[in-house]
Design a protein around this motif. Sequence first.
Motif, PDB file in Angstrom:
ATOM      1  N   LEU A  88     -33.235 -48.764 -18.414  1.00 25.02           N
ATOM      2  CA  LEU A  88     -31.990 -48.829 -17.663  1.00 25.02           C
ATOM      3  C   LEU A  88     -30.836 -48.438 -18.578  1.00 25.02           C
ATOM      4  CD1 LEU A  88     -32.783 -52.264 -16.008  1.00 25.02           C
ATOM      5  CD2 LEU A  88     -33.248 -49.992 -15.093  1.00 25.02           C
ATOM      6  N   LEU A  89     -30.331 -47.233 -18.369  1.00 29.42           N
ATOM      7  CA  LEU A  89     -29.222 -46.691 -19.153  1.00 29.42           C
ATOM      8  C   LEU A  89     -28.150 -46.185 -18.210  1.00 29.42           C
ATOM      9  CD1 LEU A  89     -31.366 -44.609 -21.646  1.00 29.42           C
ATOM     10  CD2 LEU A  89     -29.784 -46.380 -22.336  1.00 29.42           C
ATOM     11  N   GLN A  90     -26.935 -46.052 -18.732  1.00 29.33           N
ATOM     12  CA  GLN A  90     -25.863 -45.482 -17.926  1.00 29.33           C
ATOM     13  C   GLN A  90     -26.047 -43.962 -17.842  1.00 29.33           C
ATOM     14  OE1 GLN A  90     -22.089 -46.763 -19.437  1.00 29.33           O
ATOM     15  NE2 GLN A  90     -22.470 -48.890 -18.894  1.00 29.33           N
ATOM     16  N   ARG A  91     -25.517 -43.382 -16.799  1.00 31.08           N
ATOM     17  CA  ARG A  91     -25.696 -41.951 -16.536  1.00 31.08           C
ATOM     18  C   ARG A  91     -25.210 -41.087 -17.703  1.00 31.08           C
ATOM     19  NH1 ARG A  91     -29.055 -39.107 -14.790  1.00 31.08           N
ATOM     20  NH2 ARG A  91     -29.317 -40.656 -13.192  1.00 31.08           N
ATOM     21  N   ARG A  92     -24.053 -41.426 -18.278  1.00 26.61           N
ATOM     22  CA  ARG A  92     -23.533 -40.597 -19.375  1.00 26.61           C
ATOM     23  C   ARG A  92     -24.418 -40.700 -20.610  1.00 26.61           C
ATOM     24  NH1 ARG A  92     -20.903 -44.336 -22.493  1.00 26.61           N
ATOM     25  NH2 ARG A  92     -19.947 -46.038 -21.374  1.00 26.61           N
ATOM     26  N   GLU A  93     -25.038 -41.860 -20.829  1.00 22.71           N
ATOM     27  CA  GLU A  93     -25.963 -41.999 -21.957  1.00 22.71           C
ATOM     28  C   GLU A  93     -27.206 -41.154 -21.743  1.00 22.71           C
ATOM     29  OE1 GLU A  93     -25.042 -46.496 -23.577  1.00 22.71           O
ATOM     30  OE2 GLU A  93     -26.445 -46.276 -21.902  1.00 22.71           O
ATOM     31  N   ILE A  94     -27.723 -41.156 -20.513  1.00 25.48           N
ATOM     32  CA  ILE A  94     -28.898 -40.339 -20.198  1.00 25.48           C
ATOM     33  C   ILE A  94     -28.564 -38.862 -20.355  1.00 25.48           C
ATOM     34  CG2 ILE A  94     -30.459 -39.630 -18.347  1.00 25.48           C
ATOM     35  CD1 ILE A  94     -30.472 -42.517 -17.400  1.00 25.48           C
ATOM     36  N   ASN A  95     -27.386 -38.447 -19.887  1.00 27.52           N
ATOM     37  CA  ASN A  95     -26.989 -37.044 -20.017  1.00 27.52           C
ATOM     38  C   ASN A  95     -26.873 -36.645 -21.481  1.00 27.52           C
ATOM     39  OD1 ASN A  95     -26.920 -36.746 -17.262  1.00 27.52           O
ATOM     40  ND2 ASN A  95     -24.726 -37.112 -17.094  1.00 27.52           N
ATOM     41  N   LYS A  96     -26.343 -37.522 -22.314  1.00 27.18           N
ATOM     42  CA  LYS A  96     -26.231 -37.242 -23.741  1.00 27.18           C
ATOM     43  C   LYS A  96     -27.614 -37.102 -24.370  1.00 27.18           C
ATOM     44  CE  LYS A  96     -23.909 -38.766 -27.885  1.00 27.18           C
ATOM     45  NZ  LYS A  96     -22.929 -39.651 -28.464  1.00 27.18           N
ATOM     46  N   LEU A  97     -28.536 -38.001 -23.989  1.00 27.87           N
ATOM     47  CA  LEU A  97     -29.901 -37.936 -24.508  1.00 27.87           C
ATOM     48  C   LEU A  97     -30.604 -36.656 -24.064  1.00 27.87           C
ATOM     49  CD1 LEU A  97     -31.062 -41.624 -23.986  1.00 27.87           C
ATOM     50  CD2 LEU A  97     -30.636 -40.489 -26.158  1.00 27.87           C
ATOM     51  N   GLU A 102     -33.092 -31.575 -25.300  1.00 31.47           N
ATOM     52  CA  GLU A 102     -33.387 -30.215 -24.847  1.00 31.47           C
ATOM     53  C   GLU A 102     -32.752 -29.141 -25.721  1.00 31.47           C
ATOM     54  OE1 GLU A 102     -32.329 -29.990 -20.737  1.00 31.47           O
ATOM     55  OE2 GLU A 102     -34.075 -31.141 -20.110  1.00 31.47           O
ATOM     56  N   ARG A 103     -31.519 -29.341 -26.167  1.00 28.95           N
ATOM     57  CA  ARG A 103     -30.818 -28.285 -26.893  1.00 28.95           C
ATOM     58  C   ARG A 103     -30.967 -28.379 -28.400  1.00 28.95           C
ATOM     59  NH1 ARG A 103     -27.140 -30.251 -23.343  1.00 28.95           N
ATOM     60  NH2 ARG A 103     -27.078 -29.125 -21.386  1.00 28.95           N
ATOM     61  N   LYS A 104     -30.989 -29.589 -28.936  1.00 27.15           N
ATOM     62  CA  LYS A 104     -30.968 -29.745 -30.386  1.00 27.15           C
ATOM     63  C   LYS A 104     -32.311 -30.146 -30.979  1.00 27.15           C
ATOM     64  CE  LYS A 104     -26.167 -31.207 -30.072  1.00 27.15           C
ATOM     65  NZ  LYS A 104     -25.292 -32.374 -30.100  1.00 27.15           N
TER      66      LYS A 104
END
Length: 156
Positions: A88-97, A102-104
């Motif tokens: 259970l994470l906040q949406r912005r944390e999931i987006n950051k992960l 994927e990119r780095k």
Amino acid sequence: MKDTKKTNASIALNRKARHDYFIEETFEAGVALEGWEVKSLRSGRVQLDQGYILLKNGEAWLFGALITPLQTVSTHISPDPQRSRKLLLQRREINKLIGSVERKGYTIVPLSLYFKNNRIKLEIGLAKGKKSHDKRAAEKDRDWQRQKQRVFKKLS
């Protein structure tokens, strides 16, 4: 009057993760658990060292963590010790992960499991893998720090 002091009672640590990875950033995630899993965690029957975290469909999942069921679990439940558990994470944390993975080329690893205000939290780390020479250098540095402490202890 209510006691507002936060307590973090550790349940399990993943020491192998700090040995195998450089931890860049940490996050605190809640874990969706069943009742028998909470009872097992309270008795300390968990292993995180084989666990890993995957991001699927915009959600974070914990795979491979072993929560051994107690013998006193109800007979109407057939417990699966290695089932996947939703984080259970906040949406912005999931987006950051998601962006970092994927990119780095980062990996997400479970670091520790602990109680916080009667809730079970999982500390996860955004990590880069260590090469074997990095591990040797870290071990050499740790041995040097230990040696230094011994010398200072003898002198004082």
